[in-house]
Design an enzyme around this catalytic site. Structure first.
Site, PDB file in Angstrom:
ATOM      1  N   ASN A  19     -22.416  -1.525  39.717  1.00  0.00           N
ATOM      2  CA  ASN A  19     -21.574  -0.322  39.826  1.00  0.00           C
ATOM      3  C   ASN A  19     -20.999   0.064  38.472  1.00  0.00           C
ATOM      4  O   ASN A  19     -20.903   1.257  38.146  1.00  0.00           O
ATOM      5  CB  ASN A  19     -20.450  -0.551  40.833  1.00  0.00           C
ATOM      6  CG  ASN A  19     -20.920  -0.314  42.249  1.00  0.00           C
ATOM      7  OD1 ASN A  19     -21.182   0.821  42.634  1.00  0.00           O
ATOM      8  ND2 ASN A  19     -21.074  -1.384  43.020  1.00  0.00           N
ATOM      9  N   MET A  95     -13.345  -9.252  42.096  1.00  0.00           N
ATOM     10  CA  MET A  95     -13.086 -10.049  43.296  1.00  0.00           C
ATOM     11  C   MET A  95     -11.786 -10.838  43.187  1.00  0.00           C
ATOM     12  O   MET A  95     -11.745 -12.046  43.435  1.00  0.00           O
ATOM     13  CB  MET A  95     -14.276 -10.970  43.571  1.00  0.00           C
ATOM     14  CG  MET A  95     -15.612 -10.235  43.646  1.00  0.00           C
ATOM     15  SD  MET A  95     -15.642  -8.833  44.783  1.00  0.00           S
ATOM     16  CE  MET A  95     -16.032  -9.663  46.303  1.00  0.00           C
ATOM     17  N   LEU A  97      -7.557 -10.577  44.318  1.00  0.00           N
ATOM     18  CA  LEU A  97      -6.464  -9.838  44.954  1.00  0.00           C
ATOM     19  C   LEU A  97      -5.434  -9.525  43.887  1.00  0.00           C
ATOM     20  O   LEU A  97      -5.133 -10.369  43.036  1.00  0.00           O
ATOM     21  CB  LEU A  97      -5.829 -10.695  46.055  1.00  0.00           C
ATOM     22  CG  LEU A  97      -6.690 -10.942  47.283  1.00  0.00           C
ATOM     23  CD1 LEU A  97      -5.963 -11.871  48.244  1.00  0.00           C
ATOM     24  CD2 LEU A  97      -7.029  -9.625  47.960  1.00  0.00           C
ATOM     25  N   HIS A 114     -15.791  -0.208  47.906  1.00  0.00           N
ATOM     26  CA  HIS A 114     -15.899  -1.253  48.933  1.00  0.00           C
ATOM     27  C   HIS A 114     -17.204  -1.042  49.712  1.00  0.00           C
ATOM     28  O   HIS A 114     -17.515   0.089  50.101  1.00  0.00           O
ATOM     29  CB  HIS A 114     -14.697  -1.167  49.883  1.00  0.00           C
ATOM     30  CG  HIS A 114     -14.727  -2.225  50.933  1.00  0.00           C
ATOM     31  ND1 HIS A 114     -14.457  -3.555  50.653  1.00  0.00           N
ATOM     32  CD2 HIS A 114     -15.026  -2.171  52.256  1.00  0.00           C
ATOM     33  CE1 HIS A 114     -14.580  -4.262  51.768  1.00  0.00           C
ATOM     34  NE2 HIS A 114     -14.922  -3.451  52.743  1.00  0.00           N
ATOM     35  N   ASP A 150      -8.061  -3.063  50.621  1.00  0.00           N
ATOM     36  CA  ASP A 150      -9.058  -2.222  51.289  1.00  0.00           C
ATOM     37  C   ASP A 150      -8.447  -1.220  52.274  1.00  0.00           C
ATOM     38  O   ASP A 150      -9.054  -0.899  53.308  1.00  0.00           O
ATOM     39  CB  ASP A 150     -10.113  -3.092  52.020  1.00  0.00           C
ATOM     40  CG  ASP A 150     -10.873  -4.000  51.077  1.00  0.00           C
ATOM     41  OD1 ASP A 150     -10.997  -3.653  49.888  1.00  0.00           O
ATOM     42  OD2 ASP A 150     -11.356  -5.055  51.523  1.00  0.00           O
TER      43      ASP A 150
HETATM   44  C1  GAR Z   1     -20.514  -4.205  45.305  1.00  0.00           C
HETATM   45  O1  GAR Z   1     -21.287  -4.121  46.467  1.00  0.00           O
HETATM   46  C2  GAR Z   1     -19.091  -3.807  45.585  1.00  0.00           C
HETATM   47  O2  GAR Z   1     -18.971  -2.765  46.518  1.00  0.00           O
HETATM   48  C3  GAR Z   1     -18.529  -5.091  46.118  1.00  0.00           C
HETATM   49  O3  GAR Z   1     -19.074  -6.091  45.316  1.00  0.00           O
HETATM   50  C4  GAR Z   1     -20.350  -5.652  44.853  1.00  0.00           C
HETATM   51  C5  GAR Z   1     -20.367  -5.780  43.358  1.00  0.00           C
HETATM   52  O4  GAR Z   1     -21.639  -5.533  42.854  1.00  0.00           O
HETATM   53  N1  GAR Z   1     -17.095  -5.089  46.079  1.00  0.00           N
HETATM   54  C6  GAR Z   1     -16.356  -5.722  46.963  1.00  0.00           C
HETATM   55  O5  GAR Z   1     -16.798  -6.377  47.880  1.00  0.00           O
HETATM   56  C7  GAR Z   1     -14.870  -5.577  46.736  1.00  0.00           C
HETATM   57  N2  GAR Z   1     -14.164  -5.857  47.936  1.00  0.00           N
HETATM   58  P1  GAR Z   1     -21.821  -5.068  41.364  1.00  0.00           P
HETATM   59  O6  GAR Z   1     -21.141  -6.130  40.494  1.00  0.00           O
HETATM   60  O7  GAR Z   1     -23.298  -5.078  41.165  1.00  0.00           O
HETATM   61  O8  GAR Z   1     -21.212  -3.719  41.199  1.00  0.00           O
END
Ligand code: GAR
EC number: 2.1.2.2
Length: 220
Positions: A19, A95, A97, A114, A150
């Site tokens: 992301n 990740m 809180l 999310h 969230d």
């Molecule tokens: C993504 O799917 C994001 O939405 C999720 O972690 C992943 C990170 O992937 N976020 C959460 O679960 C937050 N609660 P990335 O490092 O490839 O962006």
């Protein structure tokens, strides 16, 4: 004529940073209304750090293991955000809180992605839980961050179908592709001032994104 400065965005990561890359790539367009100023990880080994550096984005690490508790970690994170003169914060697979004091300070200036259609499936393991519940529609959400995890006001969502035979991996990949579409689009709205917090909800002046096509699987 004075040149108006783009808001400086800090992207917070903990892992692979896909992301984050979608934000960096979107913001490389000259007309994008925000600049990705820095990527900050709470994990020194996050793969996203190398990916950001390869895109010539400054990186910082605030290792949560070096702090006694969440309050001290958040204070250190806040100090780095101030040093970097961040105007906006994007949590992108971050990740940790965050404490209420930190989220209140950045209220209206911090957004998160999310991997579920909030308010369904808050927390972790969203794809496994969506499959276990048998939902036919799943997706992702970009929202302003508030003290409760969230729960913050929703800026943008994308829906995907859940197909027979999906595994957490196939469903996650379908959702992730949409995350990479809506996160830059939502940041654009926030940076432009077109998505604003009004009475605890998001008012969007203009809907700029065509919703992704939703395929409903045929009945068996
Ligand atoms: C993504 O799917 C994001 O939405 C999720 O972690 C992943 C990170 O992937 N976020 C959460 O679960 C937050 N609660 P990335 O490092 O490839 O962006």
């Amino acid at each position: 004529m004075p040149v108006s400065k783009k808001p400086r965005v800090a992207v917070l990561i903990s892992g692979r940073g896909s992301n984050m890359m979608s934000l960096i790539e979107a913001a490389s367009a000259p007309d994008f209304p925000a600049e990705i100023a820095v990527v900050i990880s709470n994990r020194p080994d996050a793969h996203g750090l190398a990916r950001a550096q390869a895109s010539n984005i400054a990186t910082r690490t605030v290792d949560h293991k070096a702090y006694a508790d969440r309050a001290h970690f958040d204070a250190a994170l806040d100090a780095v955000l101030e040093e970097e003169q961040a105007d906006l914060v994007c949590l992108a697979g971050f990740m940790r809180l965050l404490t209420p004091g930190f989220t209140q300070k950045w209220a209206g200036r911090m957004i998160n992605i999310h991997p579920a259609l909030l308010p369904s499936f808050k927390g972790l393991h969203t794809h496994e839980r969506a499959l276990a519940e048998g939902v036919r529609i799943h997706g992702c959400t970009v929202h302003f961050v508030t003290p409760e995890m969230d729960v913050g006001p929703i800026i943008m969502q994308a829906a995907v179908p859940v197909l027979d035979g999906d595994t957490p991996d196939t469903l996650s990949a379908r959702v992730l592709a949409q995350e990479h579409v809506i996160y830059p689009a939502a940041l654009r709205l926030v940076a432009d001032g077109r998505a604003r917090l009004v009475d605890g909800r998001v008012s969007v002046d203009e809907f700029i994104l065509a919703p992704p096509a939703l395929v409903v699987p045929p009945a068996r």
